[in-house]
Design a protein around this motif. Structure first.
Motif, PDB file in Angstrom:
ATOM      1  N   VAL A 240      93.771 -62.567  32.245  1.00 46.79           N
ATOM      2  CA  VAL A 240      94.591 -62.136  33.406  1.00 46.79           C
ATOM      3  C   VAL A 240      96.038 -62.940  33.338  1.00 46.79           C
ATOM      4  O   VAL A 240      96.138 -63.976  32.638  1.00 46.79           O
ATOM      5  CB  VAL A 240      93.450 -62.989  34.182  1.00 46.79           C
ATOM      6  N   ASP A 242      99.428 -63.604  35.440  1.00 46.02           N
ATOM      7  CA  ASP A 242     100.113 -64.024  37.260  1.00 46.02           C
ATOM      8  C   ASP A 242     101.017 -63.365  36.609  1.00 46.02           C
ATOM      9  O   ASP A 242     102.021 -64.928  36.131  1.00 46.02           O
ATOM     10  CB  ASP A 242      98.770 -64.840  37.947  1.00 46.02           C
ATOM     11  N   GLU A 286      99.424 -58.616  39.231  1.00 46.24           N
ATOM     12  CA  GLU A 286      98.315 -59.445  38.313  1.00 46.24           C
ATOM     13  C   GLU A 286      97.898 -58.358  37.759  1.00 46.24           C
ATOM     14  O   GLU A 286      97.873 -56.971  37.302  1.00 46.24           O
ATOM     15  CB  GLU A 286      97.129 -60.282  39.640  1.00 46.24           C
ATOM     16  N   ASP A 346      90.514 -65.728  35.221  1.00 38.06           N
ATOM     17  CA  ASP A 346      91.155 -65.912  35.726  1.00 38.06           C
ATOM     18  C   ASP A 346      91.652 -67.062  36.447  1.00 38.06           C
ATOM     19  O   ASP A 346      92.507 -67.352  36.874  1.00 38.06           O
ATOM     20  CB  ASP A 346      91.158 -65.026  37.747  1.00 38.06           C
TER      21      ASP A 346
END
Length: 635
Positions: A240, A242, A286, A346
């Motif tokens: 993930v 971000d 994201e 995450d």
């Protein structure tokens, strides 16, 4: 072989192409084979017939006929052509006969009845003359009907193919008359329907901004990868990614610039991953990556992405720093399904963001951290009401005179269970949730109040406090500062607001309006962490700032690092040219302090001088310092 045995024989496998993005299976070309199917060895020549081959051939005849009918080219529809041609010929013959009778009747009425004057011979003569005309008309009608039927048949084939495939690929029909125009309209309609269907499929499975797979397609890709990994006994990673400070970019430069940034990030990610990897955008800032290989392979790809993001994005005259944090979860060690893998990835991403490490592999601790984040906002509200956010103050030394020139207030959170929470753990969270504005007001009030307390003690010192870049984008920020100054009546020059370089270079209308209003009121402004952003000389000239603070990363070991020394010397010279005070922070040794003094730095701040101390200890430390050194330079 019995007929029952022939039925039990497994059917001959039919090769099928994999489904395309429209989800429609297509027949494979001749010679293609289904994955996993055994290939039949080529025959060396005619050999003995297999048992039951006759029965199998009889069973295959209907399928062969259907395939032959599907391969029949457009225009070959004899039954339709004959029916249309014969029907049109009969109708034409009747029309011609009726027309001839009508004409003769009209002539008879007009007094011209030559055919009847001859009696039966005249009638026969008339019929004999009419037969060739009728025959020619019937043949012409039959030919025209046959031609019309063939062209209609081509249109039907075009419609059928358009219904079965992605586009109308039927044979061309000349567009010289109404039938040709009808065929062209059919093709255009089929193309339009196919294009609309493609757009619907694309919007359902891809992100409209970046063109990457969306959350729905990503989940399907992860499930397929899990199935393949289970059969092959291999592992893969879900990462993930971000963006850091994306909300700030949206708020300061606008959503159009934010969209441009997202497109550039997507482009750089695609360029950094391998061909077999999957990149998806699941919303906001994201992204999710499905990476083949072990954890080390995933970290290698992550480092490549981090390296690709180092170069800032140039938008008009603005340089935008692209910072990202990546969390990695491995299958099957960290999850057996897509939901668990995404949750753990995450969690690892938040660990990387908190530690500012760029990337982090899930180790089981992030889940507890995320659960603590869920309660952190409520705890911060309670802490603000109870005064748990306090300032520790670190002195700043003027190198030319050896005097203490000021103090910087650094916010701390005294948590009842966790103890002293470092700013790195709650400041990013407060900025993301918007709660930083509440904390900033408290910080500015505490700084102004302490500055007034120092003035009451007879100490002429400027107190600096840090404000978030998001605060200066708040329309009410300048008004908030004015209210604080009215609440604590001090000389505005005794208060300094430090703003990070990335915050002051946005040049948005709101930020410039706030900064100019605060500067007009007499409050000093400082550019914090200078050198880590991308402020240009033109921007520094426009900003109403009074001070540049060199980031500690350039100060550490300056006497040994020629590169850092060059950067610091250039910054000091730039500050002098612009009439700004230059402060070096993070000074920890006497050698660093002496080197900065030789380079002409105005002030220093760091552990070599003093560590941050509570408000109650500041006045005592200042009195002791004055008693020991007076006004002589510090050594």
């Amino acid at each position: 072989m019995s007929k029952a045995a022939a039925v039990d024989r497994p059917p001959v496998p039919v090769a099928v192409r994999p489904r395309d993005e429209r989800g429609a299976a297509r027949a494979a070309p001749v010679g293609s084979a289904r994955p996993g199917a055994r290939e039949r060895p080529p025959s060396a020549g005619p050999g003995p017939a297999e048992p039951g081959s006759a029965e199998r051939r009889r069973a295959e005849r209907p399928a062969a006929k259907r395939q032959a009918a599907e391969r029949r080219p457009a225009g070959r529809s004899p039954r339709l052509s004959n029916r249309v041609a014969i029907g049109l010929a009969v109708r034409t013959a009747l029309v011609v006969l009726l027309a001839m009778v009508t004409v003769q009747g009209l002539l008879a009425v007009a007094g011209v009845a030559a055919m009847f004057q001859g009696g039966e011979g005249g009638l026969l003569s008339w019929l004999a003359a009419s037969v060739p005309v009728m025959a020619a008309a019937v043949l012409a009608a039959w030919w025209q009907g046959h031609r019309l039927a063939r062209r209609l048949d081509r249109i039907g084939v075009t419609v059928d193919r358009a219904r079965q495939t992605d586009a109308a690929d039927g044979e061309a029909v000349p567009a010289g008359d109404e039938i040709g125009r009808l065929a062209d309209s059919v093709r255009q309609l089929a193309d339009s329907v196919a294009e609309r269907e493609r757009r619907l499929i694309a919007s359902a499975l891809s992100d409209p901004l970046t063109g990457l797979p969306n959350r729905a397609l990503l989940a399907d890709r992860i499930r397929q990868t899990i199935a393949l990994s289970q059969r092959a006994g291999v592992q893969f990673a879900v990462a993930v990614l971000d963006l850091d400070r994306f909300k700030f970019v949206n708020d300061t430069l606008g959503h159009s610039t934010g969209d441009l940034l997202l497109k550039e990030v997507a482009r750089r990610i695609r360029r950094s991953v391998r061909e077999a990897d999957t990149v998806a955008r699941i919303g906001g800032d994201e992204f999710v990556l499905v990476l083949s290989g072990d954890a080390e392979a995933a970290r290698t790809v992550s480092r490549a992405i981090l390296e690709a993001m180092r170069a800032p994005l140039r938008h008009k005259d603005q340089l935008i720093d692209i910072g990202v944090s990546i969390g990695i979860a491995m299958y099957p060690a960290h999850g057996q399904d897509e939901v668990t893998l995404l949750r753990h990835a995450d969690s690892a991403m938040y660990r990387a963001k908190r530690a500012r490490s760029g990337e982090h592999v899930f180790d089981g601790e992030g889940s507890e951290l995320q659960r603590s984040y869920l309660s952190m906002l409520g705890e911060m509200r309670e802490a603000l009401r109870n005064g748990a956010f306090v300032l520790d103050f670190q002195p700043k030394l003027e190198l030319a005179s050896g005097r203490i020139a000021g103090l910087e207030g650094l916010v701390r959170w005294h948590h009842p269970q966790r103890g002293r929470v470092p700013p790195g753990e709650f400041i990013p969270f407060a900025e993301q949730t918007g709660f930083m504005r509440e904390i900033t007001r408290s910080v500015v009030e505490q700084g102004a109040r302490f500055s007034k307390a120092l003035a009451d003690e007879g100490l002429d010192l400027c107190v600096s406090v840090n404000v978030s870049a998001l605060d200066i984008e708040n329309d009410a920020f300048a008004r908030t500062v004015m209210e604080v100054l009215r609440k604590y009546p001090i000389d505005p020059r005794r208060l300094c607001l430090e703003i990070t370089e990335s915050g002051v270079v946005s040049e948005s209308d709101t930020s410039m309006k706030n900064l100019r209003a605060i500067a007009r009121a007499g409050v000093r402004l400082s550019v914090d962490d200078f050198g880590t952003g991308y402020a240009t000389l033109k921007q520094l000239q426009r900003l109403p700032v009074n001070e540049l603070k060199i980031d500690r990363s350039f100060v550490t070991g300056i006497q040994k690092d020629r590169g850092n020394m060059t950067i610091v010397r250039s910054t000091i010279e730039l500050g002098k040219q612009l009439g700004l005070k230059v402060v070096a922070e993070g000074v920890e040794t006497a050698q660093e302090m002496r080197c900065l003094a030789r380079l002409g730095c105005d002030e220093i701040q760091g552990y070599h001088l003093a560590r941050p101390m509570p408000e109650a200890e500041v006045v005592g430390w200042l009195r002791m310092r004055q008693a020991l050194y007076g006004s002589s330079p510090s050594r």
